[in-house]
Write a protein that holds these residues in place. Structure first.
Motif, PDB file in Angstrom:
ATOM      1  N   SER A  30       0.769  -1.256  -0.210  1.00 45.47           N
ATOM      2  CA  SER A  30       0.017  -0.093   0.078  1.00 45.47           C
ATOM      3  C   SER A  30       0.887   1.393   0.035  1.00 45.47           C
ATOM      4  CB  SER A  30      -0.989   0.187   1.034  1.00 45.47           C
ATOM      5  OG  SER A  30      -1.679   1.099   1.316  1.00 45.47           O
ATOM      6  N   ILE A  31       0.584   2.118  -0.851  1.00 43.19           N
ATOM      7  CA  ILE A  31       1.442   3.473  -1.009  1.00 43.19           C
ATOM      8  C   ILE A  31       0.157   4.545  -1.348  1.00 43.19           C
ATOM      9  CG2 ILE A  31       2.954   4.840  -2.336  1.00 43.19           C
ATOM     10  CD1 ILE A  31       4.202   2.028  -3.464  1.00 43.19           C
ATOM     11  N   PHE A  32       0.047   5.296  -0.116  1.00 40.91           N
ATOM     12  CA  PHE A  32      -0.778   6.118  -0.080  1.00 40.91           C
ATOM     13  C   PHE A  32      -2.260   5.911  -0.424  1.00 40.91           C
ATOM     14  CE2 PHE A  32       3.266   8.480  -0.976  1.00 40.91           C
ATOM     15  CZ  PHE A  32       3.503   9.036   0.296  1.00 40.91           C
ATOM     16  N   GLY A  33      -2.737   4.744  -0.010  1.00 41.39           N
ATOM     17  CA  GLY A  33      -3.931   4.268  -0.231  1.00 41.39           C
ATOM     18  C   GLY A  33      -4.085   3.469  -1.690  1.00 41.39           C
ATOM     19  N   TRP A  34      -2.981   3.411  -2.468  1.00 45.27           N
ATOM     20  CA  TRP A  34      -3.071   2.805  -3.560  1.00 45.27           C
ATOM     21  C   TRP A  34      -2.202   1.415  -3.345  1.00 45.27           C
ATOM     22  CZ3 TRP A  34      -4.871   4.614  -8.135  1.00 45.27           C
ATOM     23  CH2 TRP A  34      -5.346   5.977  -8.365  1.00 45.27           C
ATOM     24  N   TYR A  35      -2.753   0.327  -4.091  1.00 43.86           N
ATOM     25  CA  TYR A  35      -2.177  -0.933  -3.879  1.00 43.86           C
ATOM     26  C   TYR A  35      -1.225  -1.356  -5.159  1.00 43.86           C
ATOM     27  CZ  TYR A  35      -4.781  -1.735  -0.142  1.00 43.86           C
ATOM     28  OH  TYR A  35      -5.196  -1.651   1.531  1.00 43.86           O
ATOM     29  N   ARG A  36      -0.069  -2.020  -4.895  1.00 46.95           N
ATOM     30  CA  ARG A  36       0.613  -2.330  -6.270  1.00 46.95           C
ATOM     31  C   ARG A  36       0.942  -3.805  -6.284  1.00 46.95           C
ATOM     32  NH1 ARG A  36       6.274   0.482  -7.742  1.00 46.95           N
ATOM     33  NH2 ARG A  36       6.630  -0.777  -9.746  1.00 46.95           N
ATOM     34  N   LEU A  37       0.438  -4.426  -7.336  1.00 46.06           N
ATOM     35  CA  LEU A  37       0.559  -5.853  -7.272  1.00 46.06           C
ATOM     36  C   LEU A  37       1.702  -6.128  -8.403  1.00 46.06           C
ATOM     37  CD1 LEU A  37      -3.169  -6.459  -7.221  1.00 46.06           C
ATOM     38  CD2 LEU A  37      -1.500  -7.027  -5.529  1.00 46.06           C
ATOM     39  N   GLN A  38       2.207  -7.295  -8.425  1.00 46.40           N
ATOM     40  CA  GLN A  38       2.895  -8.105  -9.535  1.00 46.40           C
ATOM     41  C   GLN A  38       2.123  -9.170 -10.034  1.00 46.40           C
ATOM     42  OE1 GLN A  38       6.965  -8.831  -9.141  1.00 46.40           O
ATOM     43  NE2 GLN A  38       7.126  -9.506 -11.092  1.00 46.40           N
ATOM     44  N   VAL A  39       1.341  -9.202 -11.310  1.00 49.53           N
ATOM     45  CA  VAL A  39       0.613  -9.931 -11.974  1.00 49.53           C
ATOM     46  C   VAL A  39       1.015 -10.907 -13.075  1.00 49.53           C
ATOM     47  CG1 VAL A  39      -1.556 -10.387 -12.885  1.00 49.53           C
ATOM     48  CG2 VAL A  39      -1.123  -8.488 -11.330  1.00 49.53           C
ATOM     49  N   LYS A  40       0.918 -12.057 -13.056  1.00 50.82           N
ATOM     50  CA  LYS A  40       1.589 -12.661 -14.431  1.00 50.82           C
ATOM     51  C   LYS A  40       0.198 -13.252 -14.967  1.00 50.82           C
ATOM     52  CE  LYS A  40       4.345 -16.561 -15.723  1.00 50.82           C
ATOM     53  NZ  LYS A  40       5.259 -17.786 -15.382  1.00 50.82           N
ATOM     54  N   VAL A  41      -0.052 -12.578 -16.186  1.00 50.45           N
ATOM     55  CA  VAL A  41      -1.160 -12.946 -16.946  1.00 50.45           C
ATOM     56  C   VAL A  41      -1.009 -14.087 -17.995  1.00 50.45           C
ATOM     57  CG1 VAL A  41      -2.589 -11.700 -18.707  1.00 50.45           C
ATOM     58  CG2 VAL A  41      -1.593 -10.367 -16.928  1.00 50.45           C
ATOM     59  N   ARG A  42      -1.772 -14.941 -18.090  1.00 48.97           N
ATOM     60  CA  ARG A  42      -1.984 -16.042 -19.239  1.00 48.97           C
ATOM     61  C   ARG A  42      -3.217 -15.727 -19.969  1.00 48.97           C
ATOM     62  NH1 ARG A  42      -0.986 -21.525 -15.905  1.00 48.97           N
ATOM     63  NH2 ARG A  42      -3.073 -20.813 -15.150  1.00 48.97           N
ATOM     64  N   PRO A  43      -2.945 -14.912 -21.051  1.00 51.16           N
ATOM     65  CA  PRO A  43      -4.130 -14.660 -22.363  1.00 51.16           C
ATOM     66  C   PRO A  43      -4.669 -15.835 -22.908  1.00 51.16           C
ATOM     67  CG  PRO A  43      -2.131 -13.847 -22.930  1.00 51.16           C
ATOM     68  CD  PRO A  43      -1.574 -14.477 -21.749  1.00 51.16           C
ATOM     69  N   GLY A  44      -5.684 -15.716 -23.475  1.00 48.25           N
ATOM     70  CA  GLY A  44      -6.319 -16.922 -24.338  1.00 48.25           C
ATOM     71  C   GLY A  44      -7.092 -17.930 -23.468  1.00 48.25           C
ATOM     72  N   ALA A  45      -7.459 -17.730 -22.054  1.00 50.77           N
ATOM     73  CA  ALA A  45      -7.930 -18.979 -21.253  1.00 50.77           C
ATOM     74  C   ALA A  45      -9.473 -18.934 -21.834  1.00 50.77           C
ATOM     75  CB  ALA A  45      -7.905 -18.600 -19.906  1.00 50.77           C
ATOM     76  N   SER A  46     -10.160 -19.956 -21.378  1.00 57.07           N
ATOM     77  CA  SER A  46     -11.591 -20.149 -21.414  1.00 57.07           C
ATOM     78  C   SER A  46     -12.339 -19.161 -20.784  1.00 57.07           C
ATOM     79  CB  SER A  46     -11.944 -21.711 -21.444  1.00 57.07           C
ATOM     80  OG  SER A  46     -11.690 -22.129 -19.970  1.00 57.07           O
ATOM     81  N   ARG A  47     -11.964 -18.879 -19.697  1.00 55.74           N
ATOM     82  CA  ARG A  47     -12.662 -17.870 -18.873  1.00 55.74           C
ATOM     83  C   ARG A  47     -11.460 -17.012 -17.919  1.00 55.74           C
ATOM     84  NH1 ARG A  47     -14.310 -19.913 -13.520  1.00 55.74           N
ATOM     85  NH2 ARG A  47     -13.232 -21.872 -13.162  1.00 55.74           N
ATOM     86  N   SER A  48     -12.183 -15.935 -17.436  1.00 56.27           N
ATOM     87  CA  SER A  48     -10.991 -14.919 -16.835  1.00 56.27           C
ATOM     88  C   SER A  48     -11.158 -15.545 -15.256  1.00 56.27           C
ATOM     89  CB  SER A  48     -11.581 -13.626 -16.853  1.00 56.27           C
ATOM     90  OG  SER A  48     -11.237 -13.100 -18.152  1.00 56.27           O
ATOM     91  N   THR A  49     -10.007 -15.837 -14.572  1.00 53.64           N
ATOM     92  CA  THR A  49     -10.021 -16.334 -13.338  1.00 53.64           C
ATOM     93  C   THR A  49      -8.803 -16.009 -12.582  1.00 53.64           C
ATOM     94  OG1 THR A  49     -10.563 -18.157 -11.845  1.00 53.64           O
ATOM     95  CG2 THR A  49      -9.471 -18.798 -13.839  1.00 53.64           C
ATOM     96  N   ILE A  50      -8.673 -15.999 -11.444  1.00 54.43           N
ATOM     97  CA  ILE A  50      -7.469 -15.745 -10.679  1.00 54.43           C
ATOM     98  C   ILE A  50      -7.142 -17.114 -10.206  1.00 54.43           C
ATOM     99  CG2 ILE A  50      -6.430 -14.941  -8.326  1.00 54.43           C
ATOM    100  CD1 ILE A  50      -8.384 -12.629  -8.365  1.00 54.43           C
ATOM    101  N   VAL A  51      -5.831 -17.671 -10.346  1.00 54.70           N
ATOM    102  CA  VAL A  51      -5.303 -19.033 -10.480  1.00 54.70           C
ATOM    103  C   VAL A  51      -4.889 -19.034  -8.952  1.00 54.70           C
ATOM    104  CG1 VAL A  51      -3.876 -20.633 -11.182  1.00 54.70           C
ATOM    105  CG2 VAL A  51      -5.124 -19.216 -12.695  1.00 54.70           C
ATOM    106  N   GLY A  52      -4.138 -18.022  -8.549  1.00 56.68           N
ATOM    107  CA  GLY A  52      -3.274 -18.249  -7.304  1.00 56.68           C
ATOM    108  C   GLY A  52      -2.199 -17.491  -7.376  1.00 56.68           C
TER     109      GLY A  52
END
Length: 95
Positions: free
Chosen positions: A24-46
């Motif tokens: 958290s930086i001044f009320g903002w959250y910063r994440l590092q995300v690894k994206v796998r495009p082309g899936a059958s549906r959008s979901t958080i894997v873990g």
């Protein structure tokens, strides 16, 4: 993504993990995300180490996967799409 005070209430176990592993930086959250495009549906894997793994149901063509990622994360965190920003990695899977 910006989370303001008590307005943020989510019961998802992934949302709790996001809050624990994000910075958290001044009320903002910063994440590092690894994206796998082309899936059958959008979901958080873990998590893969410090990276949040997300499957996105959009091809990695002409910013479609990035736009879908922003909309998906905004929906998951119950914020507007203008509150989610990709800071770097627009053409990479790691953002």
């Amino acid at each position: 993504m910006r989370v303001v005070g008590e307005e943020y209430r989510s019961e998802s176990r992934y949302n709790r993990q996001v809050n624990q592993k994000s910075r958290s930086i001044f009320g903002w959250y910063r994440l590092q995300v690894k994206v796998r495009p082309g899936a059958s549906r959008s979901t958080i894997v873990g998590y893969d180490g410090a990276e949040l793994k997300v499957d996105i149901a959009a091809p990695a063509v002409e910013r479609r996967a990035n736009d879908k990622l922003i909309a998906f994360l905004a929906d998951q965190q119950a914020v507007g799409v203008t509150s989610v920003v990709i800071l770097r990695g627009q053409s990479s899977r790691v953002k």
